[in-house]
Scaffold this motif. Structure first.
Motif, PDB file in Angstrom:
ATOM      1  N   GLU A  12      17.122  30.337 -28.150  1.00 55.76           N
ATOM      2  CA  GLU A  12      15.987  30.255 -27.220  1.00 55.76           C
ATOM      3  C   GLU A  12      14.694  29.881 -27.943  1.00 55.76           C
ATOM      4  O   GLU A  12      13.753  29.389 -27.324  1.00 55.76           O
ATOM      5  N   LEU A  13      14.658  30.165 -29.240  1.00 59.31           N
ATOM      6  CA  LEU A  13      13.456  29.831 -30.022  1.00 59.31           C
ATOM      7  C   LEU A  13      13.491  28.394 -30.550  1.00 59.31           C
ATOM      8  O   LEU A  13      12.654  27.993 -31.345  1.00 59.31           O
ATOM      9  N   GLU A  14      14.491  27.643 -30.110  1.00 64.43           N
ATOM     10  CA  GLU A  14      14.477  26.201 -30.424  1.00 64.43           C
ATOM     11  C   GLU A  14      13.733  25.425 -29.352  1.00 64.43           C
ATOM     12  O   GLU A  14      13.468  24.241 -29.510  1.00 64.43           O
ATOM     13  N   LYS A  15      13.451  26.117 -28.237  1.00 60.91           N
ATOM     14  CA  LYS A  15      12.734  25.455 -27.148  1.00 60.91           C
ATOM     15  C   LYS A  15      11.229  25.517 -27.398  1.00 60.91           C
ATOM     16  O   LYS A  15      10.764  26.361 -28.158  1.00 60.91           O
ATOM     17  N   GLY A  16      10.500  24.674 -26.705  1.00 62.33           N
ATOM     18  CA  GLY A  16       9.035  24.733 -26.776  1.00 62.33           C
ATOM     19  C   GLY A  16       8.461  23.782 -27.801  1.00 62.33           C
ATOM     20  O   GLY A  16       9.167  23.297 -28.695  1.00 62.33           O
ATOM     21  N   PRO A  17       7.147  23.490 -27.672  1.00 63.38           N
ATOM     22  CA  PRO A  17       6.521  22.429 -28.477  1.00 63.38           C
ATOM     23  C   PRO A  17       6.181  22.804 -29.921  1.00 63.38           C
ATOM     24  O   PRO A  17       5.999  21.921 -30.755  1.00 63.38           O
ATOM     25  N   TRP A  18       6.038  24.082 -30.235  1.00 64.91           N
ATOM     26  CA  TRP A  18       5.679  24.475 -31.600  1.00 64.91           C
ATOM     27  C   TRP A  18       6.914  24.316 -32.494  1.00 64.91           C
ATOM     28  O   TRP A  18       8.031  24.557 -32.042  1.00 64.91           O
ATOM     29  N   PRO A  19       6.729  23.860 -33.751  1.00 64.92           N
ATOM     30  CA  PRO A  19       7.906  23.675 -34.614  1.00 64.92           C
ATOM     31  C   PRO A  19       8.752  24.944 -34.701  1.00 64.92           C
ATOM     32  O   PRO A  19       8.221  26.037 -34.817  1.00 64.92           O
ATOM     33  N   SER A  20      10.061  24.768 -34.640  1.00 64.55           N
ATOM     34  CA  SER A  20      10.972  25.909 -34.569  1.00 64.55           C
ATOM     35  C   SER A  20      11.583  26.212 -35.929  1.00 64.55           C
ATOM     36  O   SER A  20      12.271  25.380 -36.514  1.00 64.55           O
ATOM     37  N   PHE A  21      11.359  27.425 -36.406  1.00 65.58           N
ATOM     38  CA  PHE A  21      11.998  27.824 -37.672  1.00 65.58           C
ATOM     39  C   PHE A  21      13.501  27.937 -37.507  1.00 65.58           C
ATOM     40  O   PHE A  21      14.243  27.798 -38.478  1.00 65.58           O
TER      41      PHE A  21
ATOM     42  N   ASN B 118       8.322  17.239 -33.122  1.00 63.76           N
ATOM     43  CA  ASN B 118       7.349  18.340 -33.056  1.00 63.76           C
ATOM     44  C   ASN B 118       7.255  19.114 -34.365  1.00 63.76           C
ATOM     45  O   ASN B 118       6.744  20.221 -34.395  1.00 63.76           O
ATOM     46  N   ASP B 157       4.020  28.416 -28.750  1.00 65.36           N
ATOM     47  CA  ASP B 157       4.542  27.521 -27.703  1.00 65.36           C
ATOM     48  C   ASP B 157       3.645  27.593 -26.475  1.00 65.36           C
ATOM     49  O   ASP B 157       3.277  26.577 -25.889  1.00 65.36           O
ATOM     50  N   ARG B 302      11.872  36.223 -26.746  1.00 65.30           N
ATOM     51  CA  ARG B 302      10.602  35.490 -26.610  1.00 65.30           C
ATOM     52  C   ARG B 302       9.404  36.354 -26.213  1.00 65.30           C
ATOM     53  O   ARG B 302       8.346  35.823 -25.871  1.00 65.30           O
TER      54      ARG B 302
END
Lengths: 429, 379
Positions: A12-21, B118, B157, B302
């Motif tokens: 779920e933390l691969e989603k979204g615009p901020w780079p994903s660790f 990104n 995010d 999240r």
């Protein structure tokens, strides 16, 4: 060999615009399979909502008492790739500029001996190598010192790796060469960084101006914050440009460009926000009563093309900042209002102050007592006398409101020895 | 020749210190060091610094997750090799700065950066939400009350648009520390996300003898809640400790000293929100962050409650504060009672200090504003 685990929560933390660790770790796992176990154990923490790292583990390289933090998994059978997960702190270059040649060499080293996971950078400033096994520590240290000529930073009850803002390298406001001081003192105090001999941690941070971009006043036991003692330099022609709303002269160097705040108004935005109200206009000319200025930087921040710090520059020294554990957070207390910071004498003026603090704190500081807490315990007057610094109103926000002065016997005529029999002759019970 | 485990001290090099920074400065920086005249933020994430000679350096600033891999750093190096003569720097807030010496080099640099998707968002300048500074959390730490990289990713995010724009009244510094030790200090941040425990430590009597120096564990408690005690382990009486739970303030300092006193708990642990801190001396003195939300759950993966709370505070501030006003300066101007009313955050007794020096934060005047909180007295 570590293998891929299912990580539905972390996915779920691969989603979204901020780079994903998480995405980054997964990609790294293709060549560094232990990253699957990092993700696996982290997924387990997301499921259990507690950490899965054990407490403690003393590891290191011969001769050093700091620079490496031991860490072991509490689920090594499930995640053998992170059974040992020790951290190395690699001392960062002052100002955190790198050549890619050096950065690549560091990464090659870490790929060879560790998990391939890092922090750029850790909270104190070091580059953090996150996760390796005990048997890799000495070979890694050998290569780091012999091949790269670089070294570990501090951890434990010692001098932590000093850090600084980028200073005069790219900032017009910096009142001294923060990088040069930071580097020189880091080299001067290698022994104190690597071999713990203090009651607790001790941090130096060097900020070039009162904007304090390295948070020295909040985060360092010994904060050196740039300032000046003469007049703010004014370019009146540029002041006029700001007043005229010339587009090449945006307020705060353009920091507010994203929103229409209306026309720039020097009275509203500069003069009336000056905390000492030491500025006024005479026609189109900006006047500053510099004797009333407390050098907060606001006017300079707002009009960087018109105003600059003075030319007689140096620094203020604030001592004793720390985070809340245990008695509450402390900011650094102003101890030395102005000191020249110059390489001419190898920063001896700073060294003298530092060593005076250390000599005293190492003797009276309790185990795990930051110097700011020791100062609180003994009181500022005692600390100032230890430092052989004459008390002055700049040391306080306001005078004490209680009358409980710790008078010394020698300050009172006749001393404290008295005769009750003689007293009773004059004042019967 | 490398490390020889049979002769560990032979040929050993120590106390070399960090690499000299002077070797790592890009040419335009080296040439103009100490001669910079002024700077301007040309657009979000792009700065120009102008030297007295007229020389310019253009900086493109990008966010990073801080927790990164060697692959990620090599991508940074590839960009710096292609555009920046093989130099790059990092900010104290984990941003990456790519520098070039001419304006026409900015657009191609940005294009390359954007080709990585990104990975390297451009922004973090001026009146924005710049990168969150944070600690390790569950990826590496033994004492955390929450994760670090996960909540940071979720918050960034959600606030992504604020990273790449400059629409706020002033810069907003967000920081996360995953326990009260604050190895990344958050006590002077505009918005602080802090991991907190809410259950007193358990005592592992079976382990305590081997791993704990009891006097240190007892002395570690600032409130004297840890006391010497005896317990029976496998039929034998041992020396151990007991915790007076009523006195515990959940700081975790005992666990730092004694591995047999763990606090972690999925329900007990979570996040507190503190606001209004600042480090800069500009306009007003540095300020500590103040606790406005005592607890939000560790709702993985999240942290929706934390994300919503940060946004709620930020948006009210963005709308209500004056130009240049930091979050704490705004709250002080309008009064904290108005802060709670405007943000809609419920005020609880947990925001009232009852630790040391608490009295200095109580209101000792009749200077207050009427808000919904006083309705029962006025309506």
């Amino acid at each position: 060999m570590a293998k891929q685990h299912k990580t539905p929560l972390l996915d779920e933390l691969e989603k979204g615009p901020w780079p994903s660790f998480v995405t980054d770790l997964k990609q790294q796992a293709e060549t560094k399979p232990e990253c699957w176990d990092i993700l696996g154990q982290l997924e387990l923490s997301y499921k259990d909502r507690i950490t899965h790292w054990k407490h403690g583990g003393i590891v290191g390289v011969f001769g050093y008492g700091g620079g490496i933090v031991g860490r072991y998994s509490d689920v090594p059978d499930q995640f053998p790739g992170v059974e040992h997960f020790h951290t190395l702190r690699v001392a960062q270059p002052s100002g955190m500029y790198y050549s890619t040649e050096n950065l690549r060499a560091l990464m090659d080293l870490w790929e060879k001996y560790g998990s391939g996971v890092t922090n750029i950078h850790g909270s104190t400033g070091d580059m953090i190598f996150l996760g390796t096994r005990t048997e890799n520590l000495e070979p890694l240290f050998w290569d780091l010192t012999h091949n790269l000529g670089q070294d570990l930073g501090g951890s434990g009850s010692n001098l932590r790796t000093p850090s600084c803002c980028l200073g005069v390298s790219r900032c017009e406001w910096s009142c001294y060469d923060t990088q040069e001081v930071c580097h020189s003192l880091t080299m001067h105090y290698q022994d104190e960084i690597h071999r713990p001999a203090f009651p607790y941690k001790f941090k130096f941070k060097f900020s070039g101006c009162p904007n304090d971009c390295v948070a020295a006043i909040a985060r360092s036991d010994f904060a050196v914050i740039g300032t000046w003692k003469d007049k703010i330099r004014i370019d009146q022609a540029a002041v006029k440009k700001y007043i005229d709303n010339d587009p090449a002269y945006p307020s705060c160097g353009g920091a507010h460009k994203g929103r229409d705040w209306g026309k720039f108004d020097i009275r509203k935005e500069v003069l009336n926000l000056c905390p000492t109200r030491c500025m006024w206009m005479e026609g189109d000319e900006l006047k500053i009563d510099d004797a009333e200025c407390n050098r907060c930087m606001h006017c300079i921040n707002v009009m960087p093309r018109a105003l600059r710090p003075g030319v007689e520059k140096g620094a203020s020294i604030c001592i004793g900042a720390k985070a809340p554990i245990l008695d509450g957070a402390q900011f650094g207390t102003l101890i030395i209002p102005f000191v020249q910071v110059t390489k001419d004498n190898d920063f001896q003026d700073l060294i003298d102050v530092i060593e005076k603090v250390w000599d005293w704190w190492m003797e009276v500081g309790k185990n795990r007592e930051r110097v700011g807490e020791t100062m609180q315990r003994v009181g500022l007057p005692t600390f100032l006398s230890v430092m052989e610094i004459e008390p002055m109103p700049q040391h306080i926000q306001e005078p004490r409101s209680n009358p409980y002065v710790f008078w010394k016997e020698e300050e009172v005529p006749g001393g404290w020895e008295r005769d009750i029999v003689e007293f009773r002759k004059r004042h019967a019970a | 020749m490398g490390y020889d485990p049979k002769n560990p001290m032979e040929g050993r090099l120590t106390d070399l210190g960090p690499h000299y920074f002077g070797d790592f400065l890009p040419p335009v920086i080296k040439e103009n060091k100490g001669k910079w005249l002024y700077h301007e933020i040309l657009e979000p994430g792009v700065l120009v610094h102008v030297a007295d000679s007229g020389a310019k350096v253009f900086t493109v600033r990008c966010g990073s997750p801080r927790l990164v891999t060697v692959n990620y750093v090599r991508d940074i190096c590839d960009i710096a090799d292609k555009h920046c003569d093989g130099f790059v720097r990092f900010t104290t807030r984990n941003n990456i700065e790519f520098m070039v010496d001419a304006e026409e080099k900015v657009a191609p640099l940005k294009e390359t950066i954007k080709s990585y998707g990104n990975k390297f968002p451009i922004g973090g300048t001026g009146a924005c939400v710049t990168n969150i500074v944070h600690t390790q959390g569950w990826i590496h730490c033994h004492t955390p009350a929450t994760d670090a990289s996960g909540p940071v990713k979720a918050v960034m995010d959600d606030l992504f648009d604020y990273f790449g724009s400059m629409t706020l009244p002033a810069q907003v510094r967000i920081a996360l520390a995953c326990c009260l030790n604050m190895c990344g200090a958050v006590h002077a941040s505009d918005i602080a996300i802090l991991g907190v425990h809410r259950k007193p430590p358990m005592i592992d009597h079976e382990r305590i003898t081997g791993v704990c120096e009891l006097p240190l564990a007892i002395a570690s408690c600032p409130l004297g809640a840890v006391r010497p005690a005896k317990a029976t382990v496998k039929g034998e009486e041992i020396r151990t400790v007991t915790v007076n739970a009523e006195r515990c303030m959940f700081c975790g300092n005992c666990y730092t000293m004694c591995p047999a006193m763990p606090l972690s708990d999925p329900e007990g642990d979570g996040i507190a929100i503190l606001v209004g801190g600042k480090v800069s001396n500009s306009k007003s003195a540095p300020k500590f962050s103040k606790l406005v939300v005592p607890f939000l759950p560790n709702n993985t993966p999240r942290w929706p409650e934390t994300v919503a709370c940060v946004r709620q505070i930020l948006e009210v501030y963005a709308k209500d504060a004056r130009k240049y006003e930091r979050l704490g300066e705004w709250a002080e101007r309008i009064g904290w009672e108005k802060f709670f009313e405007k943000t809609g955050l419920p005020f609880t007794e947990k925001s009232i200090d009852d630790y040391r020096l608490a009295y200095t934060t109580w209101r000792t005047s009749t200077l207050f504003k009427y808000t919904t909180h006083t309705d029962s007295y006025t309506k």
